[in-house]
Design a protein around this motif. Structure first.
Motif, PDB file in Angstrom:
ATOM      1  N   LEU A 311     -54.182  33.197 -25.434  1.00  0.00           N
ATOM      2  CA  LEU A 311     -55.537  32.836 -25.934  1.00  0.00           C
ATOM      3  C   LEU A 311     -55.580  31.150 -26.070  1.00  0.00           C
ATOM      4  CD1 LEU A 311     -57.650  34.466 -28.751  1.00  0.00           C
ATOM      5  CD2 LEU A 311     -57.069  31.856 -28.925  1.00  0.00           C
ATOM      6  N   LEU A 312     -54.226  30.781 -26.565  1.00  0.00           N
ATOM      7  CA  LEU A 312     -54.139  29.316 -26.837  1.00  0.00           C
ATOM      8  C   LEU A 312     -53.952  28.265 -25.674  1.00  0.00           C
ATOM      9  CD1 LEU A 312     -52.249  29.615 -30.175  1.00  0.00           C
ATOM     10  CD2 LEU A 312     -54.552  28.828 -29.851  1.00  0.00           C
ATOM     11  N   ALA A 313     -53.777  28.884 -24.231  1.00  0.00           N
ATOM     12  CA  ALA A 313     -53.324  28.072 -23.217  1.00  0.00           C
ATOM     13  C   ALA A 313     -54.280  27.274 -22.719  1.00  0.00           C
ATOM     14  CB  ALA A 313     -52.724  29.166 -22.347  1.00  0.00           C
ATOM     15  N   HIS A 314     -53.972  26.014 -22.279  1.00  0.00           N
ATOM     16  CA  HIS A 314     -54.971  25.080 -21.778  1.00  0.00           C
ATOM     17  C   HIS A 314     -55.187  25.416 -20.612  1.00  0.00           C
ATOM     18  CE1 HIS A 314     -53.334  23.103 -25.357  1.00  0.00           C
ATOM     19  NE2 HIS A 314     -54.592  22.506 -25.488  1.00  0.00           N
ATOM     20  N   TRP A 315     -56.414  24.727 -19.990  1.00  0.00           N
ATOM     21  CA  TRP A 315     -56.735  25.082 -18.595  1.00  0.00           C
ATOM     22  C   TRP A 315     -55.802  24.116 -17.775  1.00  0.00           C
ATOM     23  CZ3 TRP A 315     -59.586  28.517 -16.323  1.00  0.00           C
ATOM     24  CH2 TRP A 315     -59.998  28.195 -15.031  1.00  0.00           C
ATOM     25  N   ARG A 349     -65.433  30.528 -28.812  1.00  0.00           N
ATOM     26  CA  ARG A 349     -65.307  31.530 -27.464  1.00  0.00           C
ATOM     27  C   ARG A 349     -64.995  30.369 -26.134  1.00  0.00           C
ATOM     28  NH1 ARG A 349     -68.509  35.948 -26.888  1.00  0.00           N
ATOM     29  NH2 ARG A 349     -69.505  36.465 -28.541  1.00  0.00           N
ATOM     30  N   HIS A 350     -63.878  31.119 -25.295  1.00  0.00           N
ATOM     31  CA  HIS A 350     -63.303  30.337 -24.347  1.00  0.00           C
ATOM     32  C   HIS A 350     -64.355  29.713 -23.356  1.00  0.00           C
ATOM     33  CE1 HIS A 350     -63.747  34.609 -22.375  1.00  0.00           C
ATOM     34  NE2 HIS A 350     -63.660  33.784 -21.291  1.00  0.00           N
ATOM     35  N   THR A 351     -65.481  30.440 -23.138  1.00  0.00           N
ATOM     36  CA  THR A 351     -66.323  29.693 -22.518  1.00  0.00           C
ATOM     37  C   THR A 351     -66.755  28.356 -22.844  1.00  0.00           C
ATOM     38  OG1 THR A 351     -67.971  30.871 -23.663  1.00  0.00           O
ATOM     39  CG2 THR A 351     -67.694  31.835 -21.219  1.00  0.00           C
ATOM     40  N   SER A 352     -66.624  28.074 -23.956  1.00  0.00           N
ATOM     41  CA  SER A 352     -67.086  26.695 -24.679  1.00  0.00           C
ATOM     42  C   SER A 352     -65.736  25.911 -24.557  1.00  0.00           C
ATOM     43  CB  SER A 352     -67.556  26.879 -25.945  1.00  0.00           C
ATOM     44  OG  SER A 352     -68.972  27.393 -26.098  1.00  0.00           O
ATOM     45  N   ARG A 353     -64.531  26.491 -25.139  1.00  0.00           N
ATOM     46  CA  ARG A 353     -63.427  25.824 -24.914  1.00  0.00           C
ATOM     47  C   ARG A 353     -63.123  25.239 -23.659  1.00  0.00           C
ATOM     48  NH1 ARG A 353     -59.298  28.935 -25.707  1.00  0.00           N
ATOM     49  NH2 ARG A 353     -60.309  30.939 -26.065  1.00  0.00           N
ATOM     50  N   TYR A 354     -63.291  25.842 -22.685  1.00  0.00           N
ATOM     51  CA  TYR A 354     -62.971  25.504 -21.398  1.00  0.00           C
ATOM     52  C   TYR A 354     -63.974  24.260 -20.881  1.00  0.00           C
ATOM     53  CZ  TYR A 354     -59.766  29.397 -20.552  1.00  0.00           C
ATOM     54  OH  TYR A 354     -58.819  30.302 -20.434  1.00  0.00           O
ATOM     55  N   GLY A 355     -64.870  24.035 -21.802  1.00  0.00           N
ATOM     56  CA  GLY A 355     -65.898  22.928 -21.478  1.00  0.00           C
ATOM     57  C   GLY A 355     -65.515  21.714 -22.206  1.00  0.00           C
ATOM     58  N   LEU A 356     -64.655  21.789 -22.998  1.00  0.00           N
ATOM     59  CA  LEU A 356     -64.364  20.266 -23.720  1.00  0.00           C
ATOM     60  C   LEU A 356     -63.635  19.337 -23.050  1.00  0.00           C
ATOM     61  CD1 LEU A 356     -63.170  22.244 -27.127  1.00  0.00           C
ATOM     62  CD2 LEU A 356     -65.403  21.098 -26.561  1.00  0.00           C
ATOM     63  N   ALA A 361     -58.637  23.492 -25.552  1.00  0.00           N
ATOM     64  CA  ALA A 361     -58.475  23.340 -26.794  1.00  0.00           C
ATOM     65  C   ALA A 361     -58.956  24.227 -27.699  1.00  0.00           C
ATOM     66  CB  ALA A 361     -58.697  21.749 -27.410  1.00  0.00           C
ATOM     67  N   ARG A 362     -58.487  24.161 -28.867  1.00  0.00           N
ATOM     68  CA  ARG A 362     -58.896  25.033 -29.840  1.00  0.00           C
ATOM     69  C   ARG A 362     -59.256  24.617 -31.280  1.00  0.00           C
ATOM     70  NH1 ARG A 362     -57.820  28.426 -34.145  1.00  0.00           N
ATOM     71  NH2 ARG A 362     -58.850  30.322 -34.428  1.00  0.00           N
ATOM     72  N   GLY A 370     -69.968  17.556 -33.765  1.00  0.00           N
ATOM     73  CA  GLY A 370     -68.787  17.540 -32.892  1.00  0.00           C
ATOM     74  C   GLY A 370     -68.819  17.356 -31.084  1.00  0.00           C
ATOM     75  N   GLU A 371     -67.930  17.201 -30.444  1.00  0.00           N
ATOM     76  CA  GLU A 371     -67.934  17.170 -29.328  1.00  0.00           C
ATOM     77  C   GLU A 371     -68.754  18.560 -28.698  1.00  0.00           C
ATOM     78  OE1 GLU A 371     -65.558  17.661 -24.815  1.00  0.00           O
ATOM     79  OE2 GLU A 371     -64.116  17.431 -27.057  1.00  0.00           O
ATOM     80  N   GLN A 372     -69.830  18.292 -27.967  1.00  0.00           N
ATOM     81  CA  GLN A 372     -70.362  19.188 -27.349  1.00  0.00           C
ATOM     82  C   GLN A 372     -69.931  19.832 -26.042  1.00  0.00           C
ATOM     83  OE1 GLN A 372     -73.143  21.183 -29.014  1.00  0.00           O
ATOM     84  NE2 GLN A 372     -71.832  19.987 -30.479  1.00  0.00           N
ATOM     85  N   PRO A 373     -69.492  21.057 -25.558  1.00  0.00           N
ATOM     86  CA  PRO A 373     -68.928  21.461 -24.441  1.00  0.00           C
ATOM     87  C   PRO A 373     -70.002  21.267 -23.245  1.00  0.00           C
ATOM     88  CG  PRO A 373     -68.551  23.092 -26.108  1.00  0.00           C
ATOM     89  CD  PRO A 373     -69.675  22.037 -26.589  1.00  0.00           C
ATOM     90  N   ASP A 374     -69.312  20.880 -22.119  1.00  0.00           N
ATOM     91  CA  ASP A 374     -70.103  21.076 -20.668  1.00  0.00           C
ATOM     92  C   ASP A 374     -70.111  22.607 -20.715  1.00  0.00           C
ATOM     93  OD1 ASP A 374     -70.754  21.157 -18.217  1.00  0.00           O
ATOM     94  OD2 ASP A 374     -69.915  19.426 -17.524  1.00  0.00           O
TER      95      ASP A 374
END
Length: 560
Positions: A311-315, A349-356, A361-362, A370-374
């Motif tokens: 779960l914590l792994a980065h892209w 949610r990972h859909t948002s984490r992957y857009g940072l 990042a968690r 805060g930073e708004q995900p893509d």
């Protein structure tokens, strides 16, 4: 807790219906957060009848089991993880009869039912704790919890320096009380004393209560926290959720991963094994390294443990491959399956984490400051990640709404927040409310079809309309249809019981692997790459150029 209840026996036909040989080794398990899944009575809070009504949707999705977060009687200080009675359904969610109907329907549709068990702590409104507060220091009632005298000449200082996972001191005193009690979470969640035989006996009876009612397993909350080091010594680290193990080495702390927890789970395993149908347990345990976590899933303990490293792994291709390899190796060493999970009720949610900017990042929640995900990029990567996750051997967990591509609610106003971590840190931690927003079922309906009216315990953002089930159902290329296709192919190709073999990728941003006759390829880079040989089965995005896989895209090919 309540007195022992009379034995409940399933009808013979239902007992037979829930049997299966080690089904948990490859199961796809769908996490239901009851208050946010579906609301049948219109009070704005999801409930058991709402779940029952939506079970055909889950059956069509193709999952093997559902896991329900707590629905027990609770003052809801931590969304039900503060349990006041482990044998009673909270009226917010319905009745025990509603649970029976839900379980019966799930089994009739071929789905197992897993329920949450919260053994580390109770609610401060639990009968045991209320009795303790009315009893003097040294009493039998207090011995079930971790009451201690304070330090200092008048006992006005906490017994040690432990901090709560939710922020602030891990010790509190009731008004007028001379002693302190330990709570590793909220002050309304006092920790139990698992060295006390009454505590152990009572929870074994709680297990029997739900096993007799046909549940197929338990997700064990804070499984690594039941036993504390003798003397409760000071500790210089900081207890944290999920990422705590990796960042702080929680296996060396005095409150986590003590050797005594394994004796408890061996007792529980022997109890579960007396029931038919391969009843199972999955540990929520934030532990590093993987070899320590694997000790919870040895042959005589639990069957599964959540893989938070994944779960914590980065892209990042190299990081993901290393986590997959270490996970599979650690599980194989004890003959257990690995679980794969990308989101849950405790994480953005990972859909948002992957857009940072740092994808994967968690953060401890996201708000408007805060930073708004893509959002589009995050969804594209999440769809690609699904092709990796669901192709890996072992068991996979889907958090409700993941199959819709649902993002985090990243602009939820502070006045609506309910997570105790937000309040205990004075807002320094945004908290987990953003991933717990009720699901959208119908784009043009009040509360997006979550309930029959407009009420919703957390407000839903307008953007949820485009993710609603009715906007995706039957729509080619939608995330919902992608998940349905992936789960069907996962079953057809027996990927959960398969064997992973990495292949040469030709690029540091690409992962290529075989699982039986299926070949998976995931491009974590931004530039297109050549597809390896094989016949295309499914891709996470349209392939506009023949023979090329675009960036942030994955595909499954068949080699046969």
């Amino acid at each position: 807790m309540n007195m022992r209840t009379k034995e409940f026996t399933l009808p013979e036909t239902e007992t037979e219906a829930v049997t299966g040989a080690e089904w948990w080794r490859s199961a796809v398990i769908y996490q239901i957060y009851p208050r946010s899944f579906a609301d049948a009575n219109g009070d704005g809070i999801g409930d058991l009848p709402g779940i029952t009504a939506r079970l055909p949707y889950l059956a069509r999705l193709g999952i093997d089991a559902i896991w329900l977060s707590p629905f027990y009687r609770s003052p809801q200080a931590d969304a039900g993880y503060d349990v006041a009675d482990y044998r009673v359904v909270d009226p917010l969610f319905g009745t025990l009869d509603d649970f029976e109907r839900m379980r019966h329907q799930a089994h009739a549709l071929g789905m197992k039912v897993i329920v949450d068990l919260v053994p580390n702590h109770t609610s401060d409104e639990h009968a045991w704790f209320q009795a303790a507060l009315k009893s003097p220091p040294g009493s039998a009632a207090r011995a079930r919890y971790l009451f201690r005298d304070g330090k200092g000449p008048h006992g006005d200082l906490p017994p040690n320096n432990w901090q709560s996972v939710f922020g602030g001191n891990a010790w509190s005193r009731a008004p007028g009380d001379s002693q302190w009690y330990l709570h590793l979470f909220d002050r309304k969640q006092p920790d139990l004393n698992w060295d006390h035989p009454e505590v152990r006996a009572e929870f074994e009876d709680v297990l029997r209560f739900w096993l007799d009612r046909g549940v197929d397993g338990f997700r064990v909350d804070v499984a690594h926290g039941l036993i504390k080091a003798p003397g409760l010594p000071d500790w210089g680290g900081h207890a944290a959720m999920v990422e705590g193990a990796a960042d702080h080495g929680n296996n060396t702390s005095p409150m986590w991963d003590q050797e005594g927890v394994h004796e408890i789970y061996r007792h529980w395993r022997r109890l579960l094994d007396t029931y038919p149908g391969e009843r199972m347990m999955v540990a929520e345990a934030w532990i590093a390294p993987q070899a320590r976590l694997a000790r919870y899933i040895r042959g005589d303990e639990m069957q599964q443990a959540f893989n938070f490293d994944y779960l914590l792994a980065h892209w990042d291709a190299a990081e993901i491959r290393a986590v997959v390899d270490s996970s599979l190796a650690a599980s194989a060493a004890v003959g257990a399956p690995t679980t794969w999970v990308m989101s849950n009720h405790d994480s953005v949610r990972h859909t948002s984490r992957y857009g940072l900017r740092k994808p994967g990042a968690r953060p401890k929640g996201i708000d408007a400051a805060g930073e708004q995900p893509d959002e589009a990029l995050g969804l594209r990567r999440a769809r690609a990640a699904a092709l990796l996750t669901l192709a890996l051997p072992g068991s996979a967990y889907i958090y409700q709404g993941e199959e819709l591509g649902l993002p985090e609610h990243t602009t939820l106003d502070a006045r609506y927040r309910q997570d105790p971590a937000f309040f205990r840190t004075q807002g320094a931690e945004i908290g987990r409310d953003g991933c717990r927003v009720p699901l959208p079922w119908k784009a043009d309906a009040p509360s997006f079809g979550f309930g029959p009216g407009e009420k919703s315990w957390l407000p839903q953002p307008d953007s949820f309309a485009r993710y609603a089930v009715d906007r995706q159902d039957g729509v080619s290329g939608s995330t919902l249809e992608l998940y349905r296709q992936l789960l069907r192919l996962r079953r057809d190709y027996a990927l959960g019981t398969g064997l992973l073999e990495w292949q040469s990728a030709g690029s540091p941003d690409v992962l290529v692997f075989d699982n039986g006759t299926l070949r998976g390829v995931i491009n974590l880079g931004m530039q297109p790459v050549a597809l390896p040989r094989g016949t295309l089965l499914v891709a996470s995005e349209p392939l506009e150029t023949h023979g090329e896989l675009p960036g942030n895209t994955a595909a499954w090919l068949t080699l046969s």
